[in-house]
Scaffold this motif. Structure first.
Motif, PDB file in Angstrom:
ATOM      1  N   LYS A  46      -3.738   6.155  12.327  1.00 44.17           N
ATOM      2  CA  LYS A  46      -3.528   6.340  10.899  1.00 44.17           C
ATOM      3  C   LYS A  46      -3.969   5.095  10.125  1.00 44.17           C
ATOM      4  O   LYS A  46      -4.628   5.194   9.075  1.00 44.17           O
ATOM      5  N   GLY A  47      -3.602   3.929  10.618  1.00 42.25           N
ATOM      6  CA  GLY A  47      -3.995   2.691   9.953  1.00 42.25           C
ATOM      7  C   GLY A  47      -5.501   2.500   9.948  1.00 42.25           C
ATOM      8  O   GLY A  47      -6.090   2.075   8.944  1.00 42.25           O
TER       9      GLY A  47
ATOM     10  N   HIS B 277      -1.616  -4.487  11.633  1.00 48.53           N
ATOM     11  CA  HIS B 277      -0.853  -3.261  11.399  1.00 48.53           C
ATOM     12  C   HIS B 277       0.634  -3.500  11.685  1.00 48.53           C
ATOM     13  O   HIS B 277       1.045  -3.602  12.844  1.00 48.53           O
TER      14      HIS B 277
ATOM     15  N   PHE C 164       0.053   9.340   3.422  1.00 49.50           N
ATOM     16  CA  PHE C 164      -1.352   9.573   3.777  1.00 49.50           C
ATOM     17  C   PHE C 164      -1.465  10.568   4.930  1.00 49.50           C
ATOM     18  O   PHE C 164      -0.823  10.414   5.973  1.00 49.50           O
TER      19      PHE C 164
ATOM     20  N   SER D 267      -3.860  11.774   7.628  1.00 51.04           N
ATOM     21  CA  SER D 267      -5.056  11.268   8.276  1.00 51.04           C
ATOM     22  C   SER D 267      -5.949  12.386   8.795  1.00 51.04           C
ATOM     23  O   SER D 267      -5.545  13.179   9.653  1.00 51.04           O
TER      24      SER D 267
ATOM     25  N   PHE E 127      -6.815   5.006   7.307  1.00 50.75           N
ATOM     26  CA  PHE E 127      -6.425   4.688   5.926  1.00 50.75           C
ATOM     27  C   PHE E 127      -7.302   3.579   5.355  1.00 50.75           C
ATOM     28  O   PHE E 127      -7.737   3.642   4.198  1.00 50.75           O
TER      29      PHE E 127
ATOM     30  N   TYR F 270       0.863  -1.178   0.000  1.00 52.07           N
ATOM     31  CA  TYR F 270       0.000   0.000   0.000  1.00 52.07           C
ATOM     32  C   TYR F 270       0.903   1.232   0.000  1.00 52.07           C
ATOM     33  O   TYR F 270       1.169   1.840   1.040  1.00 52.07           O
TER      34      TYR F 270
ATOM     35  N   TYR G 295       0.209   4.674   1.692  1.00 51.79           N
ATOM     36  CA  TYR G 295       0.095   4.812   3.147  1.00 51.79           C
ATOM     37  C   TYR G 295       1.107   5.801   3.715  1.00 51.79           C
ATOM     38  O   TYR G 295       0.760   6.623   4.580  1.00 51.79           O
TER      39      TYR G 295
END
Length: 428
Positions: free
Chosen positions: A217-218, A298, A110, A112, A221, A104, A107
């Motif tokens: 964040k995970g 994660h 990204f 958030s 996302f 990914y 990521y």
């Protein structure tokens, strides 16, 4: 499934049926890290026996392939068809899909929106007689680069040291719980939590300063409901290959998982039938999965799990789900059979005993050694009367739990609009 994902999978044309090829591709996608909204299989149609053995040999060790053969022979499937299917696939090699997981790439860059909103996170830590290790845990929390969080500690230590908590620079609540009960402790803290996100943590762990941020964040996302972090047990140890990339999580580790409080509101708290025993976290993870919640594995939300040899669950019950301290204790721990029988039925639980009990004879330190596991299986034959006694005892105690039913408490939530408490329905 998106073409960008399909292009990274390898279709196995050696299956004899097209349906088996489709099942294989789906398995590859999930195991390689596909997290999306593709339609998933709910039911599976019959495929040729030889294709079943081909699949088993590609993704599981030869030991488990042999186990499948034995189980199917004992289940009175056609012995000629089974042995031929097993023999014809003997040269099939193990898949190397772990070497090419999906990446990914978006990521890292990204931004958030969830983190920008700064939601309050409640970190829940049950502790029992581990003050020296808890000190490091709290110091790590003091260093977090995401600061809107509170910490709730349910301290069951004897003696309780209230002065220990005085100097930490944290939004810290400490409750002295006289009953030594892990799931009671976590449930109590969750009911106290002010945050919309609950981060479950252990008292013998170390984390980096971006730990909370990475979990949030995970979650954002992937638009997930739970973020299960990775645990390693030695300083500097590499992340295990099957946890080194994002994927749909196959476990829920209550020592390192962030989840929306709304999950507890919908399905209830932890089942106290697992008190002082094992697999309470696994049961909650399965319950959340069955309720339709997305749990991601994660790889960046890491913790070092020290697995301290004293304190914690080791002081209040069994640390290992399958190994006992004497020949007169139940094997496996009764909560294991309660869990298996409740969700998969009695027959499947009996078959699972054939797989897990012989291999549990040897001590935990030999878990990764195939020769020692095989030796344990042989030893179990010599002490068969004791093993049967242990299994029957465990089965009987699990039956008592099943008759009593799940002890899942409802979570009361205060409505901001009306200022009243609402009870969300869950199991008793």
């Amino acid at each position: 499934m998106p073409d960008t994902v399909n292009s990274k999978l390898t279709e196995d044309l050696n299956y004899s049926s097209a349906l088996a090829r489709s099942y294989d591709l789906s398995w590859q996608a999930v195991q390689c890290g596909y997290i999306g909204n593709a339609e998933t299989y709910i039911e599976f149609d019959e495929i040729p026996v030889v294709d079943n053995y081909r699949f088993a040999r590609k993704y599981f060790s030869s030991f488990w392939v042999l186990y499948v053969l034995i189980v199917r022979l004992l289940s009175f499937y056609n012995p000629i068809t089974e042995v031929l299917g097993w023999w014809k696939t003997r040269k099939v090699s193990r898949s190397t899909y772990l070497e090419t997981p999906l990446v990914y790439s978006a990521y890292d860059a990204f931004e958030s929106e969830l983190i920008k909103q700064s939601p309050l996170v409640t970190v829940v830590i049950p502790t029992l007689n581990r003050y020296p290790y808890l000190k490091d845990v709290l110091h790590d929390l003091e260093q977090q680069d995401y600061t809107p969080f509170e910490v709730i500690i349910i301290d069951q230590s004897t003696p309780f040291q209230s002065e220990f908590y005085v100097d930490f620079q944290l939004d810290l609540q400490v409750v002295h719980q006289t009953e030594k009960a892990l799931w009671l402790a976590r449930n109590s803290a969750i009911k106290m939590a002010k945050g919309d996100y609950i981060l479950l943590f252990d008292d013998d762990s170390r984390v980096s300063k971006d730990w909370i941020r990475e979990h949030l964040k995970g979650l954002d996302f992937f638009k997930a409901d739970l973020s299960s972090g990775v645990s390693i047990s030695e300083v500097g140890a590499p992340t295990p290959a099957h946890y080194a990339y994002f994927k749909i999580s196959d476990q829920l580790d209550t020592g390192n998982v962030l989840l929306k409080k709304a999950v507890f509101e919908a399905i209830g708290l932890f089942d106290r039938q697992f008190e002082k025993q094992r697999m309470g976290d696994g049961e909650f993870g399965l319950r959340s999965y069955l309720a339709g919640y997305l749990n991601i594995s994660h790889p960046y939300a890491k913790r070092l799990h020290l697995k301290v040899g004293s304190g914690g669950l080791r002081d209040m019950g069994s640390w290992d789900a399958f190994r006992t301290n004497s020949l007169f204790e139940p094997r496996p721990i009764p909560s294991v059979l309660y869990y298996f029988r409740r969700y998969w039925g009695h027959t499947a639980a009996r078959w699972s005993l054939l797989r897990i009990v012989p291999l549990s004879i040897m001590p935990y330190r030999f878990k990764g050694s195939k020769p020692m596991m095989l030796l344990g299986a042989l030893v179990s034959l010599f002490i068969l009367p004791f093993v049967l006694f242990q299994v029957i005892k465990s089965w009987r105690l699990a039956s008592n739990k099943l008759r009593e039913g799940a002890l899942v408490e409802k979570l009361k939530v205060k409505s901001e609009k009306w200022g009243v408490e609402i009870e969300f329905e869950a199991e008793r």
